[in-house]
Structures are given as C-alpha cells and as structure tokens.
Design a protein around this motif. Structure first.
Motif, short mmCIF file in Angstrom:
data_model
loop_
_atom_site.label_atom_id
_atom_site.label_comp_id
_atom_site.label_asym_id
_atom_site.label_seq_id
_atom_site.Cartn_x
_atom_site.Cartn_y
_atom_site.Cartn_z
N SER A 11 1.67 44.20 -19.73
CA SER A 11 1.73 43.89 -21.16
C SER A 11 2.27 45.05 -21.98
O SER A 11 1.98 45.18 -23.16
N GLY A 12 3.08 45.91 -21.35
CA GLY A 12 3.77 46.98 -22.08
C GLY A 12 3.09 48.34 -22.04
O GLY A 12 3.54 49.26 -22.73
N GLY A 13 2.03 48.50 -21.24
CA GLY A 13 1.37 49.79 -21.15
C GLY A 13 2.28 50.91 -20.70
O GLY A 13 2.03 52.09 -20.97
N TRP A 14 3.37 50.58 -20.02
CA TRP A 14 4.34 51.57 -19.55
C TRP A 14 5.04 52.29 -20.70
O TRP A 14 5.55 53.39 -20.53
N LYS A 15 5.06 51.68 -21.89
CA LYS A 15 5.79 52.27 -23.02
C LYS A 15 5.22 53.62 -23.46
O LYS A 15 5.94 54.44 -24.02
N ALA A 16 3.93 53.86 -23.18
CA ALA A 16 3.29 55.12 -23.59
C ALA A 16 3.40 56.21 -22.53
O ALA A 16 2.96 57.33 -22.76
N LEU A 17 3.99 55.90 -21.37
CA LEU A 17 4.06 56.86 -20.27
C LEU A 17 5.31 57.74 -20.37
O LEU A 17 6.32 57.33 -20.94
N GLU A 18 5.22 58.94 -19.81
CA GLU A 18 6.38 59.85 -19.78
C GLU A 18 7.25 59.53 -18.57
O GLU A 18 6.74 59.36 -17.46
N PHE A 19 8.55 59.47 -18.80
CA PHE A 19 9.53 59.24 -17.75
C PHE A 19 10.43 60.46 -17.65
O PHE A 19 10.74 61.09 -18.66
N GLY A 20 10.85 60.78 -16.44
CA GLY A 20 11.75 61.91 -16.22
C GLY A 20 13.03 61.45 -15.56
O GLY A 20 13.18 60.29 -15.18
N ALA A 21 13.96 62.37 -15.39
CA ALA A 21 15.28 62.05 -14.82
C ALA A 21 15.15 61.52 -13.40
O ALA A 21 14.34 61.98 -12.62
N PHE A 22 15.98 60.51 -13.08
CA PHE A 22 16.05 59.95 -11.73
C PHE A 22 17.52 59.82 -11.32
O PHE A 22 17.96 60.44 -10.38
N ARG A 23 18.28 59.00 -12.02
CA ARG A 23 19.72 58.85 -11.84
C ARG A 23 20.31 58.68 -13.24
O ARG A 23 19.57 58.51 -14.20
N ASP A 24 21.62 58.65 -13.35
CA ASP A 24 22.27 58.47 -14.65
C ASP A 24 21.77 57.18 -15.29
O ASP A 24 21.91 56.10 -14.72
N ALA A 25 21.15 57.30 -16.47
CA ALA A 25 20.65 56.17 -17.27
C ALA A 25 19.47 55.44 -16.63
O ALA A 25 19.11 54.35 -17.05
N VAL A 26 18.85 56.03 -15.60
CA VAL A 26 17.64 55.49 -14.98
C VAL A 26 16.62 56.62 -14.93
O VAL A 26 16.90 57.70 -14.42
N THR A 27 15.43 56.37 -15.50
CA THR A 27 14.37 57.37 -15.50
C THR A 27 13.20 56.88 -14.67
O THR A 27 13.09 55.69 -14.36
N ILE A 28 12.30 57.81 -14.30
CA ILE A 28 11.20 57.50 -13.40
C ILE A 28 9.89 58.05 -13.92
O ILE A 28 9.85 59.12 -14.52
N HIS A 29 8.84 57.28 -13.69
CA HIS A 29 7.47 57.74 -13.90
C HIS A 29 6.77 57.56 -12.56
O HIS A 29 6.56 56.44 -12.10
N TRP A 30 6.45 58.68 -11.90
CA TRP A 30 5.79 58.61 -10.59
C TRP A 30 4.33 58.24 -10.77
O TRP A 30 3.61 58.90 -11.51
N ILE A 31 3.89 57.20 -10.10
CA ILE A 31 2.48 56.86 -10.02
C ILE A 31 1.88 57.56 -8.80
O ILE A 31 0.81 58.14 -8.87
N ARG A 32 2.62 57.53 -7.72
CA ARG A 32 2.21 58.20 -6.48
C ARG A 32 3.48 58.64 -5.77
O ARG A 32 4.16 57.82 -5.15
N PRO A 33 3.85 59.93 -5.84
CA PRO A 33 5.06 60.40 -5.16
C PRO A 33 4.91 60.30 -3.64
O PRO A 33 3.79 60.24 -3.13
N PHE A 34 6.04 60.28 -2.96
CA PHE A 34 6.02 60.32 -1.50
C PHE A 34 5.24 61.55 -1.05
O PHE A 34 5.42 62.63 -1.61
N GLU A 35 4.39 61.36 -0.06
CA GLU A 35 3.64 62.49 0.49
C GLU A 35 3.46 62.22 1.97
O GLU A 35 2.81 61.25 2.36
N GLY A 36 4.08 63.06 2.80
CA GLY A 36 4.02 62.83 4.24
C GLY A 36 4.63 61.49 4.58
O GLY A 36 5.72 61.16 4.15
N ASP A 37 3.88 60.67 5.31
CA ASP A 37 4.40 59.34 5.67
C ASP A 37 3.86 58.25 4.74
O ASP A 37 3.97 57.06 5.03
#
Length: 117
Positions: A11-37
C-alpha cells in the motif's frame, strides 16, 4: 520474530524508504543483501523508461510488482503481478511508465548485454 521487516509495502510503504544506485535510472533498497549462499531480497525502483539489459538467472528469481508496470519479452506485468523466472532463463526488463518491484534472487544475475557507450 523476523530479523528484518518493511511494513505496508503493497500500500505504498516503500515510498518512505531510502533507495541507492543500482543501474542507470534504477535504484535499490536492500531488505536482505546477498550473504554467502543466502538469497538477496530488495526493492527495485525503475524510473519511467528505465531498463536492465539482457541477463541470465543463475538461480530462481521471484518478483512482485508493487506499483506501475514492469515488462520483458513475454509481456507487461502491472501492480499485483507475481513473476517467477527459473534458473537458466534469460530476458531483459524495462518499464515505460516506471515501477517498483519486490524481488528475491537466489543468486546474482549474469549480465549478457550491457549498455555500450
């Protein structure tokens, strides 16, 4: 109790989260980054007209479109769509109007074509 929580994403809760660079014109907010396998879980925000070049899935990928429309060679997926990309599958992704997706990757994807400038 979960070790990470993001509330009201559908319901739009993502709008308050911080996003960082991922690719040109695509940003990312990591909930759980890759870790090991362990799989990676994130939100991707595509600006209108943004794209990700052709890539191969080295593991299972699941996507829930939270807002807008995400497209690939097989179709257009609007808000509420759930997409499963099998290991070994290939595609490119774009969003003409822009979109936000919740994504889980078993493993990072392998970019097959990249923007050549």
């Amino acid at each position: 109790m979960p070790d990470t929580t993001r509330e009201l994403l559908t319901s739009g809760g993502w709008k308050a989260l911080e996003f960082g660079a991922f690719r040109d014109a695509v940003t990312i907010h990591w909930i759980r980054p890759f870790e090991g396998d362990q799989p990676g879980v994130a939100l991707l925000k595509y600006e209108p007209g943004a794209s990700v070049p052709r890539h191969r899935h080295e593991g299972l990928e699941t996507i829930l479109v939270l807002d807008g429309v995400q497209s690939d060679e097989t179709g257009d997926y609007s808000s509420g769509s759930y997409i499963v990309n099998a290991p070994g599958s290939e595609h490119s992704v774009w969003s003409d109007p822009g979109c936000v997706v919740l994504i889980q990757w078993d493993r990072p994807v392998k970019i097959l074509e990249d923007d050549i400038a």
